[in-house]
Scaffold this motif. Sequence first.
Motif, PDB file in Angstrom:
ATOM      1  N   HIS A  87     -66.692 -69.958  24.781  1.00 38.23           N
ATOM      2  CA  HIS A  87     -66.823 -68.633  25.398  1.00 38.23           C
ATOM      3  C   HIS A  87     -68.270 -68.377  25.827  1.00 38.23           C
ATOM      4  O   HIS A  87     -68.527 -67.882  26.923  1.00 38.23           O
ATOM      5  CB  HIS A  87     -66.353 -67.554  24.419  1.00 38.23           C
ATOM      6  N   PHE A 143     -63.973 -69.723  34.520  1.00 34.87           N
ATOM      7  CA  PHE A 143     -63.629 -68.334  34.844  1.00 34.87           C
ATOM      8  C   PHE A 143     -62.370 -67.893  34.100  1.00 34.87           C
ATOM      9  O   PHE A 143     -62.354 -66.839  33.459  1.00 34.87           O
ATOM     10  CB  PHE A 143     -63.440 -68.179  36.359  1.00 34.87           C
ATOM     11  N   THR A 144     -61.315 -68.702  34.176  1.00 34.90           N
ATOM     12  CA  THR A 144     -60.066 -68.316  33.520  1.00 34.90           C
ATOM     13  C   THR A 144     -60.216 -68.311  32.001  1.00 34.90           C
ATOM     14  O   THR A 144     -59.714 -67.407  31.331  1.00 34.90           O
ATOM     15  CB  THR A 144     -58.916 -69.251  33.927  1.00 34.90           C
ATOM     16  N   HIS A 146     -63.003 -67.793  30.223  1.00 36.91           N
ATOM     17  CA  HIS A 146     -63.847 -66.679  29.808  1.00 36.91           C
ATOM     18  C   HIS A 146     -63.084 -65.351  29.917  1.00 36.91           C
ATOM     19  O   HIS A 146     -63.207 -64.491  29.041  1.00 36.91           O
ATOM     20  CB  HIS A 146     -65.124 -66.652  30.648  1.00 36.91           C
ATOM     21  N   CYS A 147     -62.312 -65.203  30.984  1.00 36.12           N
ATOM     22  CA  CYS A 147     -61.541 -63.964  31.144  1.00 36.12           C
ATOM     23  C   CYS A 147     -60.474 -63.823  30.067  1.00 36.12           C
ATOM     24  O   CYS A 147     -60.350 -62.763  29.439  1.00 36.12           O
ATOM     25  CB  CYS A 147     -60.900 -63.928  32.521  1.00 36.12           C
ATOM     26  N   LEU A 148     -59.683 -64.870  29.860  1.00 34.12           N
ATOM     27  CA  LEU A 148     -58.605 -64.784  28.869  1.00 34.12           C
ATOM     28  C   LEU A 148     -59.154 -64.669  27.443  1.00 34.12           C
ATOM     29  O   LEU A 148     -58.600 -63.933  26.620  1.00 34.12           O
ATOM     30  CB  LEU A 148     -57.684 -65.988  28.998  1.00 34.12           C
ATOM     31  N   GLY A 150     -61.978 -63.307  26.710  1.00 30.96           N
ATOM     32  CA  GLY A 150     -62.501 -61.945  26.636  1.00 30.96           C
ATOM     33  C   GLY A 150     -61.400 -60.954  26.307  1.00 30.96           C
ATOM     34  O   GLY A 150     -61.602 -60.012  25.523  1.00 30.96           O
ATOM     35  N   LEU A 151     -60.218 -61.147  26.897  1.00 26.71           N
ATOM     36  CA  LEU A 151     -59.073 -60.291  26.552  1.00 26.71           C
ATOM     37  C   LEU A 151     -58.674 -60.476  25.087  1.00 26.71           C
ATOM     38  O   LEU A 151     -58.287 -59.515  24.412  1.00 26.71           O
ATOM     39  CB  LEU A 151     -57.895 -60.609  27.467  1.00 26.71           C
ATOM     40  N   SER A 178     -55.476 -70.868  30.129  1.00 23.73           N
ATOM     41  CA  SER A 178     -56.627 -71.005  31.029  1.00 23.73           C
ATOM     42  C   SER A 178     -56.575 -72.329  31.783  1.00 23.73           C
ATOM     43  O   SER A 178     -56.940 -72.389  32.955  1.00 23.73           O
ATOM     44  CB  SER A 178     -57.944 -70.866  30.258  1.00 23.73           C
TER      45      SER A 178
END
Length: 188
Positions: A87, A143-144, A146-148, A150-151, A178
Amino acid sequence: MISQKVAQQSLRRLAVQQPYAMRWSLMNAASPAAIAIGRNIQTRYATSSTQTTDPTKLLAEQRLRRPVAPHLSIYRPQITWYGSAAHRLTGIMLSGPLYLFATAYLAAPLLGWHLESASLAAAFGALPVIAKVGIKGFFALPFTYHCLNGLRHLTWDTGRAITNKQVIQTGWTVVGLSTAAALFLALL
């Protein structure tokens, strides 16, 4: 004038926070007459240690003799370790190029560079298909993830999915989702 206000404010804070400390310091303060006569002389007694070594060298020697904790070598690696490190790394991998591009975009008119959207789209369109997929995949996976992830962290902030079993399950779920989403975005 300012120094007097600072002194007054600090004395007021001391009196409010520690009223007994204020009273003790006033009771034990020497009067100007005692200081002038010489009755209030502070003395420093000799230390009981006869060593005259440098304290920094002493600390360095003590550190060399301390046992080293086995920390990482005795624990089995877990998805939580790798997930946390990934992350942070994906955040760096995404923010670093963003800051570089933003700086270059702002400096482009001064340097004569063409970083407009049309120029970038034309340059990307001229690349071979394998290069396009590789570049998109290179940016899509961090990107995917880090976003997932983060959720996932936001879910933890609500107090849900915080048991060990759930943390491990959501960690592997984030890795799988991801990867699938990055492949989808790269092949788009």
